[in-house]
Design a protein around this motif. Structure first.
Motif, PDB file in Angstrom:
ATOM      1  N   THR A  54       0.608  -1.283  -0.036  1.00 47.20           N
ATOM      2  CA  THR A  54       0.085  -0.091   0.048  1.00 47.20           C
ATOM      3  C   THR A  54       0.787   0.994   0.073  1.00 47.20           C
ATOM      4  N   GLY A  55       0.464   2.265   0.329  1.00 47.11           N
ATOM      5  CA  GLY A  55       1.235   3.533   0.187  1.00 47.11           C
ATOM      6  C   GLY A  55       1.064   4.241  -1.192  1.00 47.11           C
ATOM      7  N   SER A  56       1.591   5.318  -1.149  1.00 42.73           N
ATOM      8  CA  SER A  56       1.420   6.072  -2.699  1.00 42.73           C
ATOM      9  C   SER A  56       2.561   5.533  -3.554  1.00 42.73           C
ATOM     10  N   SER A  57       3.742   4.846  -3.339  1.00 41.35           N
ATOM     11  CA  SER A  57       4.676   4.579  -4.163  1.00 41.35           C
ATOM     12  C   SER A  57       4.163   3.410  -5.342  1.00 41.35           C
ATOM     13  N   PRO A  58       3.325   2.541  -5.035  1.00 42.84           N
ATOM     14  CA  PRO A  58       3.068   1.816  -6.099  1.00 42.84           C
ATOM     15  C   PRO A  58       1.887   2.036  -6.905  1.00 42.84           C
ATOM     16  N   LEU A  90       0.936  -6.592   2.433  1.00 48.78           N
ATOM     17  CA  LEU A  90       2.150  -6.712   3.277  1.00 48.78           C
ATOM     18  C   LEU A  90       1.601  -6.446   4.746  1.00 48.78           C
ATOM     19  N   ASP A  91       0.524  -5.546   4.904  1.00 47.42           N
ATOM     20  CA  ASP A  91       0.447  -4.948   6.437  1.00 47.42           C
ATOM     21  C   ASP A  91      -1.190  -4.588   6.489  1.00 47.42           C
ATOM     22  N   GLU A  92      -1.543  -4.315   7.491  1.00 45.98           N
ATOM     23  CA  GLU A  92      -2.702  -3.689   7.837  1.00 45.98           C
ATOM     24  C   GLU A  92      -2.736  -2.820   9.173  1.00 45.98           C
ATOM     25  N   LEU A  99       7.302  -3.799  -3.332  1.00 48.85           N
ATOM     26  CA  LEU A  99       7.433  -3.070  -2.117  1.00 48.85           C
ATOM     27  C   LEU A  99       7.752  -1.522  -2.328  1.00 48.85           C
ATOM     28  N   GLY A 100       7.223  -0.714  -1.466  1.00 42.81           N
ATOM     29  CA  GLY A 100       7.798   0.599  -1.303  1.00 42.81           C
ATOM     30  C   GLY A 100       8.582   0.817  -0.153  1.00 42.81           C
ATOM     31  N   ILE A 101       8.924   1.906   0.121  1.00 43.05           N
ATOM     32  CA  ILE A 101       9.957   2.314   1.138  1.00 43.05           C
ATOM     33  C   ILE A 101       9.429   3.383   2.069  1.00 43.05           C
ATOM     34  N   GLY A 102       9.603   3.303   3.241  1.00 40.58           N
ATOM     35  CA  GLY A 102       9.178   4.636   4.028  1.00 40.58           C
ATOM     36  C   GLY A 102      10.521   5.554   4.262  1.00 40.58           C
ATOM     37  N   GLY A 125      13.304   3.914   5.954  1.00 42.50           N
ATOM     38  CA  GLY A 125      13.740   2.780   5.458  1.00 42.50           C
ATOM     39  C   GLY A 125      12.924   1.526   6.024  1.00 42.50           C
ATOM     40  N   HIS A 126      11.628   1.982   6.467  1.00 42.07           N
ATOM     41  CA  HIS A 126      10.879   0.573   6.832  1.00 42.07           C
ATOM     42  C   HIS A 126      10.233  -0.187   5.396  1.00 42.07           C
ATOM     43  N   ILE A 127      10.058  -1.399   5.336  1.00 46.11           N
ATOM     44  CA  ILE A 127       9.329  -2.057   4.234  1.00 46.11           C
ATOM     45  C   ILE A 127       8.304  -2.812   4.958  1.00 46.11           C
ATOM     46  N   GLY A 128       6.779  -2.701   4.322  1.00 39.74           N
ATOM     47  CA  GLY A 128       5.797  -3.247   4.819  1.00 39.74           C
ATOM     48  C   GLY A 128       5.774  -2.227   6.149  1.00 39.74           C
ATOM     49  N   PHE A 129       5.451  -2.636   7.326  1.00 38.51           N
ATOM     50  CA  PHE A 129       5.612  -1.787   8.547  1.00 38.51           C
ATOM     51  C   PHE A 129       6.611  -2.440   9.390  1.00 38.51           C
ATOM     52  N   ASN A 130       7.736  -2.650   8.885  1.00 37.66           N
ATOM     53  CA  ASN A 130       8.703  -3.078   9.742  1.00 37.66           C
ATOM     54  C   ASN A 130       9.566  -1.929   9.907  1.00 37.66           C
ATOM     55  N   ASP A 190       3.961  10.854   8.713  1.00 32.40           N
ATOM     56  CA  ASP A 190       3.830  10.429   7.233  1.00 32.40           C
ATOM     57  C   ASP A 190       2.508  10.367   6.553  1.00 32.40           C
ATOM     58  N   ASN A 191       1.788   9.233   7.551  1.00 27.01           N
ATOM     59  CA  ASN A 191       0.570   8.618   6.982  1.00 27.01           C
ATOM     60  C   ASN A 191      -0.894   9.503   7.343  1.00 27.01           C
ATOM     61  N   ALA A 192      -0.374  10.403   8.255  1.00 28.63           N
ATOM     62  CA  ALA A 192      -1.463  11.367   8.898  1.00 28.63           C
ATOM     63  C   ALA A 192      -2.215  11.713   7.517  1.00 28.63           C
ATOM     64  N   ARG A 193      -1.482  12.209   6.329  1.00 30.57           N
ATOM     65  CA  ARG A 193      -2.010  12.801   5.284  1.00 30.57           C
ATOM     66  C   ARG A 193      -3.396  11.976   4.877  1.00 30.57           C
ATOM     67  N   PHE A 194      -3.561  10.559   5.196  1.00 29.70           N
ATOM     68  CA  PHE A 194      -4.552   9.991   4.474  1.00 29.70           C
ATOM     69  C   PHE A 194      -5.792   9.911   5.668  1.00 29.70           C
ATOM     70  N   GLY A 196      12.224  12.789  -1.068  1.00 32.49           N
ATOM     71  CA  GLY A 196      12.182  12.648   0.321  1.00 32.49           C
ATOM     72  C   GLY A 196      12.504  10.865   0.793  1.00 32.49           C
ATOM     73  N   LYS A 197      12.563  10.370  -0.402  1.00 32.84           N
ATOM     74  CA  LYS A 197      13.029   9.152  -0.053  1.00 32.84           C
ATOM     75  C   LYS A 197      14.444   8.643  -0.362  1.00 32.84           C
ATOM     76  N   ALA A 198      15.079   9.767  -0.807  1.00 33.88           N
ATOM     77  CA  ALA A 198      16.729   9.484  -1.307  1.00 33.88           C
ATOM     78  C   ALA A 198      17.453   9.272  -0.200  1.00 33.88           C
TER      79      ALA A 198
HETATM   80  C1  GLP Z   1       3.532   2.951   4.283  1.00 36.10           C
HETATM   81  C2  GLP Z   1       3.416   1.103   4.149  1.00 36.10           C
HETATM   82  C3  GLP Z   1       4.716   0.632   3.463  1.00 36.10           C
HETATM   83  C4  GLP Z   1       5.075   1.789   2.291  1.00 36.10           C
HETATM   84  C5  GLP Z   1       5.509   3.018   3.018  1.00 36.10           C
HETATM   85  C6  GLP Z   1       5.994   4.058   2.301  1.00 36.10           C
HETATM   86  O1  GLP Z   1       3.076   3.212   5.561  1.00 36.10           O
HETATM   87  N1  GLP Z   1       3.139   0.379   5.217  1.00 36.10           N
HETATM   88  O2  GLP Z   1       4.186  -0.303   2.725  1.00 36.10           O
HETATM   89  O3  GLP Z   1       5.669   1.477   1.485  1.00 36.10           O
HETATM   90  O4  GLP Z   1       4.827   3.303   4.267  1.00 36.10           O
HETATM   91  O5  GLP Z   1       4.749   4.807   2.090  1.00 36.10           O
HETATM   92  P1  GLP Z   1       4.628   5.762   0.744  1.00 36.10           P
HETATM   93  O6  GLP Z   1       4.609   5.093  -0.474  1.00 36.10           O
HETATM   94  O7  GLP Z   1       3.141   6.560   0.678  1.00 36.10           O
HETATM   95  O8  GLP Z   1       5.632   6.683   0.720  1.00 36.10           O
END
Ligand code: GLP
Length: 263
Positions: free
Chosen positions: A36-40, A66-68, A131-134, A137-142, A164-168, A201-203
Protein backbone atom coordinates in the motif's frame (compact mmCIF):
# COMPACT_ATOMS: atom_id res chain seq x y z
CA UNK A 1 20.66 -6.12 -6.58
CA UNK A 2 19.42 -4.57 -9.81
CA UNK A 3 19.27 -0.80 -9.54
CA UNK A 4 17.25 0.81 -12.33
CA UNK A 5 17.22 4.60 -12.43
CA UNK A 6 14.60 6.26 -14.65
CA UNK A 7 13.66 9.89 -15.23
CA UNK A 8 10.46 10.33 -13.26
CA UNK A 9 7.62 8.73 -11.33
CA UNK A 10 5.69 7.86 -14.51
CA UNK A 11 8.69 5.92 -15.83
CA UNK A 12 9.04 4.08 -12.50
CA UNK A 13 5.41 2.98 -12.76
CA UNK A 14 5.75 1.86 -16.39
CA UNK A 15 8.96 -0.07 -15.79
CA UNK A 16 7.65 -1.81 -12.67
CA UNK A 17 4.35 -2.68 -14.38
CA UNK A 18 6.23 -4.17 -17.33
CA UNK A 19 8.23 -6.42 -15.00
CA UNK A 20 5.14 -7.56 -13.08
CA UNK A 21 3.12 -8.09 -16.27
CA UNK A 22 5.92 -10.26 -17.69
CA UNK A 23 5.85 -12.44 -14.59
CA UNK A 24 2.06 -12.85 -14.77
CA UNK A 25 2.25 -13.64 -18.48
CA UNK A 26 4.76 -16.42 -17.68
CA UNK A 27 2.70 -17.68 -14.72
CA UNK A 28 -0.99 -16.67 -14.93
CA UNK A 29 -1.70 -17.99 -11.42
CA UNK A 30 1.25 -16.12 -9.89
CA UNK A 31 1.14 -15.15 -6.22
CA UNK A 32 1.72 -11.42 -6.02
CA UNK A 33 2.78 -9.59 -2.85
CA UNK A 34 1.16 -6.15 -2.86
CA UNK A 35 2.09 -2.98 -1.01
CA UNK A 36 0.00 0.00 0.00
CA UNK A 37 1.13 3.63 0.29
CA UNK A 38 1.50 6.09 -2.58
CA UNK A 39 4.65 4.58 -4.12
CA UNK A 40 3.03 1.66 -6.01
CA UNK A 41 -0.15 3.53 -7.04
CA UNK A 42 1.21 4.45 -10.49
CA UNK A 43 2.36 0.86 -10.99
CA UNK A 44 -1.15 -0.43 -10.24
CA UNK A 45 -2.59 2.13 -12.66
CA UNK A 46 -0.18 1.03 -15.39
CA UNK A 47 -1.14 -2.61 -14.76
CA UNK A 48 -4.85 -1.71 -14.78
CA UNK A 49 -4.40 -0.03 -18.18
CA UNK A 50 -2.96 -3.31 -19.53
CA UNK A 51 -5.91 -5.25 -18.07
CA UNK A 52 -8.41 -2.82 -19.63
CA UNK A 53 -6.95 -3.08 -23.12
CA UNK A 54 -6.68 -6.86 -22.90
CA UNK A 55 -2.89 -7.17 -22.74
CA UNK A 56 -2.95 -8.64 -19.23
CA UNK A 57 -5.25 -11.09 -17.45
CA UNK A 58 -5.01 -11.15 -13.64
CA UNK A 59 -8.10 -13.29 -13.00
CA UNK A 60 -6.04 -16.26 -11.76
CA UNK A 61 -3.53 -14.20 -9.77
CA UNK A 62 -3.51 -14.44 -5.96
CA UNK A 63 -2.41 -11.53 -3.80
CA UNK A 64 -1.10 -11.04 -0.28
CA UNK A 65 -0.90 -7.57 1.21
CA UNK A 66 2.10 -6.70 3.33
CA UNK A 67 0.38 -5.14 6.27
CA UNK A 68 -2.70 -3.63 7.91
CA UNK A 69 -3.43 -1.12 10.64
CA UNK A 70 -4.54 -2.63 13.95
CA UNK A 71 -7.94 -1.70 15.28
CA UNK A 72 -9.50 -0.04 12.22
CA UNK A 73 -12.81 -1.48 11.03
CA UNK A 74 -12.13 -3.40 7.77
CA UNK A 75 -14.48 -1.03 5.94
CA UNK A 76 -12.64 2.14 7.09
CA UNK A 77 -11.53 3.89 3.86
CA UNK A 78 -7.89 3.85 5.03
CA UNK A 79 -7.90 0.26 6.29
CA UNK A 80 -5.58 -1.59 3.90
CA UNK A 81 -8.38 -4.12 3.27
CA UNK A 82 -10.26 -1.24 1.66
CA UNK A 83 -7.19 0.38 0.02
CA UNK A 84 -6.21 -2.92 -1.62
CA UNK A 85 -9.79 -3.49 -2.83
CA UNK A 86 -9.89 0.02 -4.34
CA UNK A 87 -6.41 0.20 -5.86
CA UNK A 88 -5.60 -3.43 -6.69
CA UNK A 89 -8.41 -5.98 -6.59
CA UNK A 90 -10.98 -4.04 -8.62
CA UNK A 91 -8.80 -2.20 -11.18
CA UNK A 92 -6.68 -5.29 -11.91
CA UNK A 93 -9.69 -7.63 -12.04
CA UNK A 94 -8.43 -9.94 -9.31
CA UNK A 95 -10.75 -12.54 -7.82
CA UNK A 96 -11.55 -11.11 -4.32
CA UNK A 97 -11.47 -14.67 -2.95
CA UNK A 98 -7.77 -14.84 -3.84
CA UNK A 99 -6.84 -11.51 -2.21
CA UNK A 100 -5.50 -11.66 1.33
CA UNK A 101 -4.82 -8.88 3.84
CA UNK A 102 -3.65 -9.48 7.43
CA UNK A 103 -6.50 -9.19 9.95
CA UNK A 104 -5.79 -6.04 11.93
CA UNK A 105 -9.21 -6.23 13.58
CA UNK A 106 -8.41 -9.55 15.29
CA UNK A 107 -8.43 -9.54 19.10
CA UNK A 108 -5.41 -11.89 19.01
CA UNK A 109 -2.93 -10.32 16.57
CA UNK A 110 -0.28 -12.97 17.28
CA UNK A 111 -2.70 -15.69 16.16
CA UNK A 112 -3.72 -13.57 13.14
CA UNK A 113 -0.02 -13.30 12.18
CA UNK A 114 0.47 -17.05 12.41
CA UNK A 115 -2.67 -17.63 10.38
CA UNK A 116 -1.41 -15.25 7.68
CA UNK A 117 1.90 -17.10 7.48
CA UNK A 118 -0.03 -20.36 7.02
CA UNK A 119 -2.12 -18.82 4.23
CA UNK A 120 0.99 -17.64 2.36
CA UNK A 121 2.57 -21.10 2.72
CA UNK A 122 -0.66 -22.82 1.56
CA UNK A 123 -0.64 -20.62 -1.57
CA UNK A 124 2.87 -21.88 -2.36
CA UNK A 125 4.70 -18.72 -1.26
CA UNK A 126 4.91 -15.32 -2.92
CA UNK A 127 6.34 -15.24 -6.46
CA UNK A 128 6.90 -11.51 -6.70
CA UNK A 129 6.69 -9.04 -3.84
CA UNK A 130 6.14 -5.38 -4.74
CA UNK A 131 7.46 -2.97 -2.10
CA UNK A 132 7.64 0.73 -1.31
CA UNK A 133 10.01 2.21 1.24
CA UNK A 134 9.27 4.51 4.17
CA UNK A 135 11.35 7.65 4.74
CA UNK A 136 12.92 5.85 7.72
CA UNK A 137 13.78 2.80 5.61
CA UNK A 138 10.83 0.63 6.63
CA UNK A 139 9.32 -1.96 4.29
CA UNK A 140 5.82 -3.19 5.02
CA UNK A 141 5.51 -1.77 8.52
CA UNK A 142 8.86 -3.20 9.66
CA UNK A 143 10.17 -0.17 11.49
CA UNK A 144 13.90 0.38 12.20
CA UNK A 145 15.51 -2.43 14.21
CA UNK A 146 12.94 -5.03 13.14
CA UNK A 147 14.54 -8.47 13.12
CA UNK A 148 15.68 -9.79 9.75
CA UNK A 149 14.15 -13.10 10.90
CA UNK A 150 10.76 -11.62 11.80
CA UNK A 151 7.47 -13.12 10.63
CA UNK A 152 3.96 -11.61 10.40
CA UNK A 153 3.28 -9.94 13.76
CA UNK A 154 2.08 -6.86 15.59
CA UNK A 155 4.34 -3.79 15.49
CA UNK A 156 4.17 -0.30 16.98
CA UNK A 157 4.33 2.40 14.32
CA UNK A 158 7.20 4.88 14.55
CA UNK A 159 6.19 8.52 15.19
CA UNK A 160 7.61 9.49 11.76
CA UNK A 161 5.50 6.83 10.02
CA UNK A 162 2.34 8.03 11.77
CA UNK A 163 3.17 11.61 10.77
CA UNK A 164 3.90 10.56 7.17
CA UNK A 165 0.58 8.67 6.98
CA UNK A 166 -1.47 11.37 8.74
CA UNK A 167 -2.17 12.84 5.28
CA UNK A 168 -4.57 9.95 4.69
CA UNK A 169 -6.50 10.60 7.93
CA UNK A 170 -8.46 13.54 9.36
CA UNK A 171 -5.77 14.12 11.99
CA UNK A 172 -2.59 12.59 13.42
CA UNK A 173 -4.60 11.29 16.38
CA UNK A 174 -6.68 9.20 13.98
CA UNK A 175 -3.62 7.26 12.72
CA UNK A 176 -3.49 3.91 14.54
CA UNK A 177 -0.54 3.28 16.86
CA UNK A 178 -0.23 -0.39 16.00
CA UNK A 179 -0.29 -2.58 12.95
CA UNK A 180 0.18 -6.15 11.78
CA UNK A 181 2.86 -6.65 9.14
CA UNK A 182 4.66 -9.40 7.29
CA UNK A 183 8.11 -9.72 8.85
CA UNK A 184 11.41 -9.11 7.09
CA UNK A 185 11.88 -12.89 7.11
CA UNK A 186 8.48 -13.32 5.45
CA UNK A 187 9.34 -10.73 2.78
CA UNK A 188 12.75 -12.30 2.13
CA UNK A 189 11.02 -15.64 1.44
CA UNK A 190 9.35 -14.21 -1.68
CA UNK A 191 10.99 -15.56 -4.83
CA UNK A 192 11.51 -12.07 -6.24
CA UNK A 193 11.44 -8.57 -4.74
CA UNK A 194 10.63 -5.39 -6.64
CA UNK A 195 10.87 -2.06 -4.78
CA UNK A 196 9.74 1.25 -6.23
CA UNK A 197 10.57 4.71 -4.85
CA UNK A 198 10.11 8.23 -6.12
CA UNK A 199 11.10 11.68 -4.90
CA UNK A 200 13.78 13.43 -2.88
CA UNK A 201 12.07 12.49 0.38
CA UNK A 202 13.12 8.86 -0.16
CA UNK A 203 16.70 9.59 -1.28
CA UNK A 204 18.36 9.02 2.08
CA UNK A 205 16.47 5.78 2.79
CA UNK A 206 17.20 4.54 -0.75
CA UNK A 207 20.95 5.21 -0.32
CA UNK A 208 20.98 3.38 3.03
CA UNK A 209 19.07 0.45 1.50
CA UNK A 210 21.36 0.02 -1.52
CA UNK A 211 24.77 1.25 -0.39
CA UNK A 212 24.61 1.23 3.39
CA UNK A 213 25.55 -1.70 5.59
CA UNK A 214 23.06 -4.53 6.01
CA UNK A 215 21.68 -3.34 9.31
CA UNK A 216 18.21 -3.41 10.80
CA UNK A 217 18.37 0.35 11.50
CA UNK A 218 17.46 0.45 7.79
CA UNK A 219 15.04 -2.50 7.42
CA UNK A 220 15.07 -2.19 3.61
CA UNK A 221 18.80 -3.06 3.63
CA UNK A 222 17.46 -6.63 3.98
CA UNK A 223 17.06 -6.51 0.18
CA UNK A 224 20.85 -6.90 -0.06
CA UNK A 225 20.35 -10.42 1.32
CA UNK A 226 17.95 -11.41 -1.47
CA UNK A 227 19.31 -13.06 -4.61
CA UNK A 228 16.64 -11.59 -6.88
CA UNK A 229 15.87 -8.01 -5.87
CA UNK A 230 15.20 -5.10 -8.23
CA UNK A 231 14.93 -1.46 -7.19
CA UNK A 232 13.30 0.96 -9.64
CA UNK A 233 13.71 4.63 -8.68
CA UNK A 234 13.49 8.05 -10.25
CA UNK A 235 16.37 10.56 -10.40
CA UNK A 236 15.24 12.39 -7.24
CA UNK A 237 15.14 9.18 -5.18
CA UNK A 238 18.57 8.25 -6.61
CA UNK A 239 20.12 11.62 -5.73
CA UNK A 240 22.09 10.38 -2.69
CA UNK A 241 23.53 7.26 -4.32
CA UNK A 242 27.32 7.17 -4.84
CA UNK A 243 27.43 4.66 -7.70
CA UNK A 244 24.79 6.09 -10.07
CA UNK A 245 27.24 5.96 -13.01
CA UNK A 246 27.90 2.28 -12.39
CA UNK A 247 24.19 1.37 -12.12
CA UNK A 248 23.54 3.18 -15.40
CA UNK A 249 26.54 1.49 -17.02
CA UNK A 250 25.13 -1.92 -15.98
CA UNK A 251 21.71 -1.08 -17.40
CA UNK A 252 23.19 0.18 -20.69
CA UNK A 253 25.09 -3.07 -21.17
CA UNK A 254 22.43 -5.65 -20.37
CA UNK A 255 23.11 -8.93 -22.16
CA UNK A 256 20.02 -9.69 -24.23
CA UNK A 257 19.51 -13.13 -22.65
CA UNK A 258 20.28 -12.08 -19.13
CA UNK A 259 18.09 -13.25 -16.25
CA UNK A 260 15.82 -10.38 -15.13
CA UNK A 261 17.48 -9.63 -11.78
CA UNK A 262 21.22 -9.42 -11.33
CA UNK A 263 22.45 -11.26 -8.25
C1 GLP B 1 3.49 2.75 4.34
C2 GLP B 1 3.34 1.24 4.06
C3 GLP B 1 4.52 0.72 3.30
C4 GLP B 1 4.94 1.78 2.32
C5 GLP B 1 5.55 2.94 3.06
C6 GLP B 1 5.82 4.15 2.19
O1 GLP B 1 3.03 3.18 5.55
N1 GLP B 1 3.05 0.39 5.17
O2 GLP B 1 4.19 -0.51 2.67
O3 GLP B 1 5.88 1.29 1.42
O4 GLP B 1 4.80 3.25 4.21
O5 GLP B 1 4.65 4.84 1.91
P1 GLP B 1 4.50 5.80 0.64
O6 GLP B 1 4.62 4.94 -0.54
O7 GLP B 1 3.13 6.39 0.79
O8 GLP B 1 5.58 6.80 0.75
Amino acid sequence: MDVIIVEDAAAVAERAAAQIAARIAAKPNAVLGVATGSSPVGTYEALAARVRDGRLDCSAVSAFALDEYAGLPLTHPEAYHEVIRRTVTEPLGLDPARVNVPDGSASDLAAAGEDYERRIAAAGGVDLQLLGIGANGHIGFNEPCSSFASRTRMKTLAPQTREDNARFFASLDDVPLHCITQGLGTILDARELLLVAQGEGKAEAVAAMIEGPVASICPASALQLHARATVIIDRAAASRLRLVDYYEHVQRHQPANRIPAEV
